[in-house]
Design a protein around this motif. Structure first.
Motif, PDB file in Angstrom:
ATOM      1  N   ALA A 149      -1.986   3.992  20.545  1.00  0.00           N
ATOM      2  CA  ALA A 149      -2.821   5.151  20.854  1.00  0.00           C
ATOM      3  C   ALA A 149      -3.446   5.731  19.590  1.00  0.00           C
ATOM      4  N   ASP A 150      -2.678   5.776  18.508  1.00  0.00           N
ATOM      5  CA  ASP A 150      -3.209   6.312  17.245  1.00  0.00           C
ATOM      6  C   ASP A 150      -4.349   5.448  16.716  1.00  0.00           C
ATOM      7  N   THR A 151      -4.218   4.132  16.850  1.00  0.00           N
ATOM      8  CA  THR A 151      -5.287   3.232  16.413  1.00  0.00           C
ATOM      9  C   THR A 151      -6.567   3.504  17.200  1.00  0.00           C
ATOM     10  N   VAL A 152      -6.436   3.637  18.513  1.00  0.00           N
ATOM     11  CA  VAL A 152      -7.603   3.882  19.360  1.00  0.00           C
ATOM     12  C   VAL A 152      -8.252   5.215  19.001  1.00  0.00           C
ATOM     13  N   ARG A 153      -7.427   6.247  18.804  1.00  0.00           N
ATOM     14  CA  ARG A 153      -7.983   7.556  18.438  1.00  0.00           C
ATOM     15  C   ARG A 153      -8.735   7.486  17.109  1.00  0.00           C
ATOM     16  N   GLU A 154      -8.140   6.807  16.148  1.00  0.00           N
ATOM     17  CA  GLU A 154      -8.753   6.727  14.823  1.00  0.00           C
ATOM     18  C   GLU A 154     -10.129   6.088  14.886  1.00  0.00           C
ATOM     19  N   LEU A 155     -10.287   5.087  15.739  1.00  0.00           N
ATOM     20  CA  LEU A 155     -11.532   4.332  15.794  1.00  0.00           C
ATOM     21  C   LEU A 155     -12.566   4.924  16.751  1.00  0.00           C
ATOM     22  N   ASN A 202     -14.911   8.505  26.297  1.00  0.00           N
ATOM     23  CA  ASN A 202     -13.894   9.481  26.692  1.00  0.00           C
ATOM     24  C   ASN A 202     -12.520   8.849  26.541  1.00  0.00           C
ATOM     25  N   LEU A 203     -11.651   9.488  25.760  1.00  0.00           N
ATOM     26  CA  LEU A 203     -10.280   9.015  25.627  1.00  0.00           C
ATOM     27  C   LEU A 203      -9.421   9.749  26.651  1.00  0.00           C
ATOM     28  N   LEU A 204      -8.822   8.986  27.549  1.00  0.00           N
ATOM     29  CA  LEU A 204      -8.012   9.554  28.618  1.00  0.00           C
ATOM     30  C   LEU A 204      -6.529   9.421  28.264  1.00  0.00           C
ATOM     31  N   PRO A 205      -5.706  10.393  28.634  1.00  0.00           N
ATOM     32  CA  PRO A 205      -4.265  10.263  28.407  1.00  0.00           C
ATOM     33  C   PRO A 205      -3.704   9.148  29.273  1.00  0.00           C
ATOM     34  N   PRO A 206      -2.492   8.673  28.990  1.00  0.00           N
ATOM     35  CA  PRO A 206      -1.880   7.666  29.873  1.00  0.00           C
ATOM     36  C   PRO A 206      -1.905   8.148  31.320  1.00  0.00           C
TER      37      PRO A 206
END
Length: 372
Positions: A238-244, A252-256
């Motif tokens: 998740a941290d990798t996806v957020r960083e990029l 849009n980044l959705l929570p699990p």
């Protein structure tokens, strides 16, 4: 029918989704299974899946970065608790499933493998799942193969277990949630075309996700597209996806998402990009074109049915295939035609019937003869 004691071992959210229909099918036949939860995923919505009333033991094994070490931890915790079981059932290829299989072997209890016979024929893709499923199949007395392909894989390996082609219980779960399948006849009406993205396999962790992110960033330059990326509970991924991708326009980044929310998100999408095994099974049934973010798959049936295509993590290929499907309505329609390559939604019934019949036969053989 005799009363049988069946242990169902699970530890992850996908396992819970796929095990729930089987647990209910066994209960409907007078056999109340006992659930053993490894702790691989800490929160499983058993009540929401309809099995919260069943007896369950929490093993509370602490997740280990070494998946095989975790499997052995599960086996050590579980083996003393299943000695009275007539059958241990595991689903799929997780470390929890491997731990359950090893525990059954250690406790000398027969093992049944639900979702047997899947093969990518590459121990590294996916790792450790390919090694897990091969080991579990070798230890199993009952092998429940979702498809004919899976059964043929088992036949080639000449395993000792009894093989049944049943369909996949993941389609049973989907059918319980959305009703009769299939229904969808075209893309969602209204709004921008939406891409739904999930990515969590080990081979796509860290820097391996960068080519996927670059493809999404390029696609997001178009004002005529919206991209939903579902974050995985794994913090590192998740941290990798957020960083990029965090803060980028039209991404849009959705929570699990829980199971219901994920299925609803899939149904709203025009195209799905995913490396998930469960999504590979569900997308064809829902009639949503799927681009598989892997170079190899143990689920080729969806590719043959025309609903899925392997694109790996090649930035250029991902962009080309998404643009092709968005620009060519005929190509999109061909991949969006609903199909059921992984079963008709009645796998759990077949597995329950075959398991109980096998146990009845086993008890008759083992019953001591009376001497007159």
């Amino acid at each position: 029918m005799s009363i049988h004691h069946i242990a169902l071992v699970l530890g992850t959210r996908p396992e819970a989704i796929k095990v729930a229909p089987l647990a209910l099918a066994l209960e409907a036949r007078g056999c109340r299974p006992h659930l053993f939860l490894s702790g691989q995923h800490p929160r499983l919505d058993l009540a929401g899946l309809g099995v919260g009333h069943l007896p369950a033991d929490q093993l509370r094994c602490v997740p280990d970065p070494d998946p095989f070490a975790f499997a052995r931890t599960v086996a050590v915790a579980l083996a003393p608790r299943i000695g009275r079981s007539d059958l241990v059932m595991v689903q799929g290829d997780t470390s929890s499933a491997l731990g359950g299989a090893l525990a059954a072997h250690d406790a000398d209890v027969p093992l049944a493998h639900v979702e047997a016979g899947l093969r990518s024929f590459d121990p590294a893709l996916p790792w450790p799942e390919e090694e897990n499923r091969v080991t579990i199949d070798r230890l199993s007395s009952l092998l429940f193969a979702p498809t004919k392909d899976n059964a043929e894989n088992l036949a080639r390996e000449q395993l000792a277990g009894e093989v049944h082609i049943t369909g996949n219980t993941g389609i049973d779960a989907l059918r319980r949630l959305v009703g009769s399948l299939p229904k969808r006849t075209g893309p969602p009406v209204g709004g921008l075309p939406r891409l739904l993205v999930t990515c969590h396999r080990r081979e796509n962790w860290g820097l391996s996700f960068v080519p996927v992110a670059l493809a999404l960033l390029a696609l997001a330059r178009s004002p005529w597209i919206a991209i939903d990326v579902v974050l995985h509970p794994n913090k590192a991924m998740a941290d990798t996806v957020r960083e990029l991708l965090a803060g980028r326009p039209r991404i849009n980044l959705l929570p699990p998402l829980d199971y219901r929310a994920m299925v609803m998100a899939m149904r709203r999408s025009s195209i799905i990009l995913s490396d998930s095994g469960g999504v590979q099974e569900e997308a064809p049934a829902l009639g949503v074109p799927l681009l598989i973010l892997r170079s190899k798959t143990e689920r080729p049936e969806g590719i043959r049915s025309g609903n899925s295509k392997l694109v790996g993590t090649d930035t250029r290929l991902i962009i080309e295939e998404v643009e092709r499907l968005l620009e060519d309505s005929d190509a999109h329609a061909a991949m969006a035609l609903p199909a059921l390559p992984y079963g008709d939604g009645h796998a759990a019934e077949r597995i329950a019937d075959a398991s109980l019949a096998w146990l009845d036969r086993r008890k008759r053989v083992e019953r001591p003869r009376l001497i007159a």
